[in-house]
Design a protein around this motif. Structure first.
Motif, short mmCIF file in Angstrom:
data_model
loop_
_atom_site.label_atom_id
_atom_site.label_comp_id
_atom_site.label_asym_id
_atom_site.label_seq_id
_atom_site.Cartn_x
_atom_site.Cartn_y
_atom_site.Cartn_z
N GLY A 148 0.80 -1.21 0.00
CA GLY A 148 0.00 0.00 0.00
C GLY A 148 0.83 1.25 0.00
O GLY A 148 2.02 1.23 0.37
N PRO A 149 0.25 2.38 -0.40
CA PRO A 149 0.99 3.65 -0.35
C PRO A 149 1.35 4.06 1.07
O PRO A 149 2.16 4.95 1.27
CB PRO A 149 0.03 4.65 -1.01
N ASP A 150 0.74 3.41 2.08
CA ASP A 150 1.07 3.68 3.47
C ASP A 150 2.22 2.82 3.98
O ASP A 150 2.60 2.90 5.15
CB ASP A 150 -0.16 3.47 4.36
N GLY A 151 2.78 1.94 3.11
CA GLY A 151 3.89 1.09 3.51
C GLY A 151 3.49 -0.25 4.09
O GLY A 151 4.34 -1.11 4.31
N TRP A 152 2.19 -0.48 4.30
CA TRP A 152 1.71 -1.75 4.82
C TRP A 152 1.55 -2.75 3.67
O TRP A 152 1.38 -2.35 2.51
CB TRP A 152 0.37 -1.58 5.54
N LEU A 153 1.61 -4.03 4.01
CA LEU A 153 1.44 -5.08 3.02
C LEU A 153 0.00 -5.59 3.10
O LEU A 153 -0.47 -6.02 4.16
CB LEU A 153 2.41 -6.23 3.29
N TYR A 154 -0.72 -5.55 1.96
CA TYR A 154 -2.14 -5.88 1.92
C TYR A 154 -2.36 -7.24 1.25
O TYR A 154 -1.70 -7.57 0.24
CB TYR A 154 -2.91 -4.82 1.13
N LEU A 155 -3.29 -8.01 1.80
CA LEU A 155 -3.60 -9.34 1.30
C LEU A 155 -5.11 -9.49 1.24
O LEU A 155 -5.80 -9.22 2.23
CB LEU A 155 -3.02 -10.41 2.23
N ILE A 156 -5.64 -9.93 0.07
CA ILE A 156 -7.08 -10.13 -0.05
C ILE A 156 -7.38 -11.62 0.00
O ILE A 156 -6.63 -12.44 -0.54
CB ILE A 156 -7.65 -9.47 -1.32
N LEU A 157 -8.49 -11.96 0.67
CA LEU A 157 -8.80 -13.36 0.94
C LEU A 157 -10.27 -13.65 0.65
O LEU A 157 -11.15 -12.85 0.98
CB LEU A 157 -8.51 -13.70 2.41
N GLY A 158 -10.53 -14.80 0.04
CA GLY A 158 -11.88 -15.23 -0.23
C GLY A 158 -12.60 -15.69 1.03
O GLY A 158 -12.00 -15.81 2.11
N ASN A 159 -13.88 -16.00 0.87
CA ASN A 159 -14.70 -16.24 2.06
C ASN A 159 -14.47 -17.60 2.71
O ASN A 159 -15.01 -17.85 3.79
CB ASN A 159 -16.19 -16.07 1.72
N PHE A 160 -13.68 -18.48 2.09
CA PHE A 160 -13.37 -19.76 2.74
C PHE A 160 -11.92 -19.81 3.23
O PHE A 160 -11.40 -20.89 3.53
CB PHE A 160 -13.64 -20.93 1.79
#
Length: 1023
Positions: A148-160
């Motif tokens: 992210g532009p804030d320096g954090w690492l983002y991860l997207i996850l499905g509903n299972f």
């Protein structure tokens, strides 16, 4: 890496491939004017690709099952010349890749990992570091990762993916108890994590827009087409702390919250049917200006690449998606991921998934893009060590013309409270939303008076996202701290917002606030809709746990009013809802009627009002909604309600067909439950349906079975209709209903359908109940069915009729014995064979085949599987091979020459994984399977034959089958997409996609080498 190659790659990464360097454009794609698409890498370099990224040298990196490879374009002509293996992992294939410096972040093999390449040799230095364990590999598990532009690492996850409260390890997490799919972020030093947002079904990818906001593309609930809660795929602005509508698996199975209700983030755009995959923001100037700052997002099912440019609307965005690329014809482009090359500005897109053909394509603009932005990416050089996260990188091409109080991509912890409070009263709604979210994240360190000041500035704001964030802020205050707000809640909007803030802690007070809004004649549709939703939330939301997974999910409360001690106030609310019968707002009327169902109103006027919505001109999906509501309302049914319900039920099929509305697999399940529920509420309904003049169309069999209509009378009505209509479309349900109490007339009708309507598996069990010798050929034919239950019914019928002395029947039984995997069924087949042949051989298919070869040599050839293979000659040849001469190294070459690798390599799913195959099968069985591939085909690899209306015949394994798309994998590199309307015939085949004769050109030494290689698979040395 050789110096020459390094220099070429450096030049390419700086200037990008030459626009006109590729002449071979891709056929089978519709593309916009001015753009060109070419194949960057084919399936020979990387097959079944699940995701891609761009490395610091500008090279494309892709992953599938068991590999991460770098695609190298040595000569700079825009086509990869070779692939360099970076790691033989993840086993389940990465569904997220991000390369920064010397670190490659990978989502797969049970977690978010980091590989290192500190020496820059394009090979992983060793096993990866596990950053966070999480479920991977499944289609609804962990997916894309981005910085992210804030320096954090983002991860997207499905509903299972199994995201739970442990992912909210930091007290500042916007979400504490997640529901469904989530966006999670990890602090730069990985010391903690937050759940940013939840309520997604299966968003596969996401990206940051020009002003730092997050966008994702979420999947539809595809099996619920034409049900009231169906929502198409949706492009979302991801709102921190926001819920985006999906509730499964924690709360429901298929029902989702409507996008219009107060506590749900609405989509930026509803798109269409499909399976969302890659998402990327176009931050470059190589494409024309209209594309800059916009989003490209992919659909796997229909082979579409969409483009949308989100425009500000209040605190969020709206957009009008357009199709940028689309597959034309039958060749499949199953898009999985997309990235923008940081130097050239070209799009790179991958295809693959579910074992389909893999490739990477390059999209470039060949006209004058009118570039207006400088290229500001750093020069390529040595990759730095990555012991900590890189500093935040502002998004390129910032398009906002505001001077924001909170700058795009601001690191929240660096923004002071005074600045947040000022932003909370900004003229910009998005600034207000950002500020309220940050105030909630940090509420423990902020004075309650400051929080109340921010709430008062926003709790009656025109934007519902701002109001919802205000309610979230109210929820973190103690009862004493928020008591001043109760005195100030003097308007309908303020009362509703306060109600949402206190509903979890004080549902009775929240219901009282909702009742006051509903009783206020000055309250408009917006506040009333919010108050109605507040009633649902105060009762715990949906559903009643006992009704989870049924048609009643969205129409029942988690907590019943008596259990909460709020019966009196809920009865008052019911009266308010009944008096709102003349509502001229579809969302408000839908939620009004839903809430009457939630509280199970017994008001007779409610029954009359809801049933009056069922008219000849009403929408069938709306009809289903109102029928479900009626199924929950209590009270006696007057005849006019019974009549309207019967009319509506019997008109559903006709109305849906008139709108060309499709139904998927959940539709009959939910409608059956609905009919049963309506029947319980109304004892006169079944008779009204059976006596109705419309009754008798094929779809009415579903209603007849669910309502338990008199079987003989219903069957006669169906048979009358079928006899009068030469185009009557018999279905398995009609067969089941007609066969429930079969008459001579019914049996004759079913016999006439045999072999012509694709219903043999449904007809055979009916005929088998009272088997007749004249149907013996049908029962013998049933032994070939892929359905074990049909085979068992055929066996029982043949057993009842008695043994046969027909060798053709013996052959059918031996073949059925060979295919059967159920011991009880195997014994039954062997017993019938023994009584027919007077041979006591037992349930050994090979022994029976050997006996039959002597008893009837002419017919015994059929036991070879129909491949035209001389099994006896091959058996003699295999017996003479000196297997000790086999060499696994040479066998790998044989494996490739015999074309085995094209279907059985670890990242291809057309054929089964061969690792450890020699440990599972004897040499005789293994080579029999190779020589006669159609002799015994596993269900997973069973192919189908599909004939289309243009005269084409296709064969392949069905990898996707829905009401508006059929996808066949016809080989290792061929994927076929067909629209169901174009299909004239489809039938399952016992024939394998693997051709016979693969070993015909091999020498005995080759075969010994192949055997040695196959036996090495799965061993440590082979790995």
């Amino acid at each position: 890496m050789p110096i020459r190659s390094f220099l070429i790659l450096t030049i390419i990464s700086l200037i990008g491939p030459t626009p006109g360097s590729i002449a071979d454009e891709v056929a089978g794609l519709d593309i916009p004017d001015g753009f060109a698409v070419s194949e960057f890498a084919g399936s020979d370099l990387a097959n079944d690709i699940q995701c891609l990224t761009i490395d610091p040298d500008g090279r494309v990196v892709v992953s599938g099952r068991g590999y991460i490879i770098i695609l190298v374009d040595d000569d700079g002509d825009g086509r990869a010349d070779r692939s360099e293996p970076f790691a033989d992992a993840p086993k389940d294939g990465a569904m997220g890749l991000l390369w920064e410096g010397d670190s490659l972040f990978v989502v797969g093999d049970g977690g978010l990992h980091r590989y290192r390449d500190a020496d820059g040799d394009d090979r992983a230095d060793g096993p990866p570091e596990l950053i966070r364990a999480v479920k991977t590999g499944g289609e609804h598990d962990a997916h894309a990762v981005r910085r992210g532009p804030d320096g954090w690492l983002y991860l997207i996850l499905g509903n299972f993916a199994g995201v739970d409260a442990s992912f909210a390890s930091l007290p500042t997490s916007p979400i504490a108890e997640p529901v469904a799919g989530c966006l999670v972020r990890f602090s730069p030093d990985f010391s903690g994590s937050e759940i940013v947002a939840d309520g997604f079904r299966n968003a596969y990818d996401f990206d940051f827009g020009p002003d730092g906001e997050i966008f994702t593309y979420d999947s539809d609930n595809e099996r619920c087409v034409s049900l009231p809660w169906y929502e198409p795929t949706r492009l979302y602005h991801v709102v921190p702390g926001g819920h985006h509508g999906w509730l499964a698996p924690q709360r429901t199975e298929t029902w989702r919250l409507p996008p219009e209700v107060e506590d749900v983030v609405p989509p930026v755009s509803a798109v269409d049917r499909g399976s969302p995959t890659g998402v990327v923001c176009y931050r470059h100037d190589a494409f024309p200006p209209r594309y800059r700052g916009g989003l490209f997002f992919l659909d796997w099912t229909f082979g579409r690449v969409y483009f949308a440019r989100p425009e500000r609307s209040g605190a969020s965005f709206i957009a009008e998606p357009e199709v940028f690329l689309e597959a034309s014809g039958t060749e499949g482009f199953a898009w999985t991921d997309v990235e923008v090359h940081p130097k050239s500005g070209e799009l790179y897109l991958s295809i693959g998934g579910r074992g389909t053909r893999g490739a990477v394509y390059r999209v470039r603009f060949e006209g004058d893009a009118g570039a207006s932005a400088a290229r500001d990416a750093p020069e390529t050089g040595d990759r730095p060590s990555q012991d900590s996260a890189p500093p935040p990188t502002p998004p390129r091409l910032l398009t906002t013309d505001r001077d924001p109080i909170l700058p795009p991509g601001a690191v929240p912890e660096r923004v002071g409270t005074d600045r947040l409070l000022a932003a909370a009263s900004s003229d910009d709604s998005l600034q207000r939303l950002r500020a309220l979210v940050e105030l909630k994240r940090r509420h423990e360190a902020i004075a309650p008076e400051t929080l109340i000041e921010a709430i008062r500035s926003n709790w009656d704001h025109a934007d519902r996202l701002v109001r919802s964030a205000s309610a979230d802020l109210i929820a973190v205050l103690s009862p004493d701290q928020r008591s001043p707000l109760a005195d100030d809640a003097t308007t309908p909007v303020r009362r509703a917002t306060l109600g949402f803030g206190i509903a979890a802690e004080d549902p009775e007070a929240a219901l009282d606030l909702a009742s006051r809004v509903l009783a206020d004649p000055e309250a408009g549709p917006g506040p009333r809709l919010a108050a109605i939703r507040l009633v649902q939330v105060a009762l715990g939301g949906q559903p009643d746990l006992a009704l989870e997974g049924t048609v009643w999910e969205g129409y029942s409360p988690r907590f019943r009013p008596p259990a909460l001690g709020v019966t009196a106030i809920v009865d008052k609310i019911g009266n308010h809802l009944v008096k709102m019968s003349s509502v001229n707002d579809s969302a408000l009327d839908r939620e009004r009627s839903r809430t009457l169902a939630v509280i199970e109103s017994a008001d007779p006027d409610a029954l009359l009002q809801i049933s009056s919505r069922l008219t000849a001109a009403s929408d069938p999906v709306d009809d289903l909604h109102h029928l479900i509501v009626l199924g929950r309302l209590r009270g006696p049914r007057p005849p006019e309600v019974t009549s309207r319900v019967a009319d509506a039920l019997l008109a559903l099929d006709r109305k849906l067909d008139a709108r060309a509305a499709r139904r998927d697999r959940n539709w009959p399940l939910r409608v059956s439950e609905l009919c049963r529920g309506l029947g319980v509420r109304d004892a006169a309904l079944a008779s009204a349906v059976l006596a109705h003049p419309e009754f008798g169309r094929p779809d009415h069999a579903l209603l007849a079975l669910a309502l338990r209509l008199d079987p003989a009378a219903a069957a006669d009505r169906m048979l009358d209709r079928a006899g009068a209509d030469p185009d009557y479309s018999w279905t398995p349900d009609v067969v089941a209903m007609v066969g429930a109490r079969p008459s001579v007339r019914a049996i004759n009708a079913l016999r006439a359908l045999w072999g012509s309507a694709g219903l043999d598996d449904a007809i055979l069990p009916v005929l088998a109940r009272d088997p007749s010798p004249e149907d013996r050929p049908k029962f013998v034919s049933g032994l070939r069915s892929a359905q074990p239950s049909t085979v068992s019914a055929a066996l029982a019928a043949l057993d009842a009729i008695g043994p046969s002395d027909d060798p053709a029947e013996w052959l059918a039984l031996i073949l059925a014995l060979r295919r059967s995997a159920e011991p009880g069924q195997q014994r039954a087949i062997a017993d019938l064979l023994s009584r027919s042949t007077r041979q006591a051989i037992g349930p050994d298919a090979n022994a029976w085949a050997s006996w039959f070869a002597s008893a009837d040599p002419d017919r015994a050839a059929a036991l070879s599987g129909g491949d035209g293979v001389d099994a006896a000659a091959w058996a003699r040849r295999l017996a003479g091979i000196d297997w000790s001469l086999g060499d696994a190294g040479r066998g790998l070459d044989v494996f490739r020459r015999a074309q085995c690798a094209s279907c059985h390599s670890g990242n291809r799913a057309v054929g089964p994984d061969l690792a450890g195959v020699a440990g599972r099968f004897s040499r005789e069985d293994l080579f029999t399977a190779i020589i006669q591939p159609s002799r015994d085909v596993a269900d997973r690899y069973r192919s189908a034959l599909v004939a289309t209306d243009d005269g084409q015949i296709h064969q392949g394994i069905i990898i996707y089958d829905a009401v508006d798309r059929l996808i066949l994998q016809a080989g290792a590199t061929e994927t076929i997409q067909l629209h169901p309307d174009s299909i004239e015939r489809r039938q399952p085949l016992d024939q394998s996609l693997m051709p016979a004769g693969l070993l015909d050109e091999l020498t005995d030494r080759d075969i010994a080498d192949l055997d040695a290689y196959l036996r090495s698979l799965g061993s440590a040395s082979a790995r």
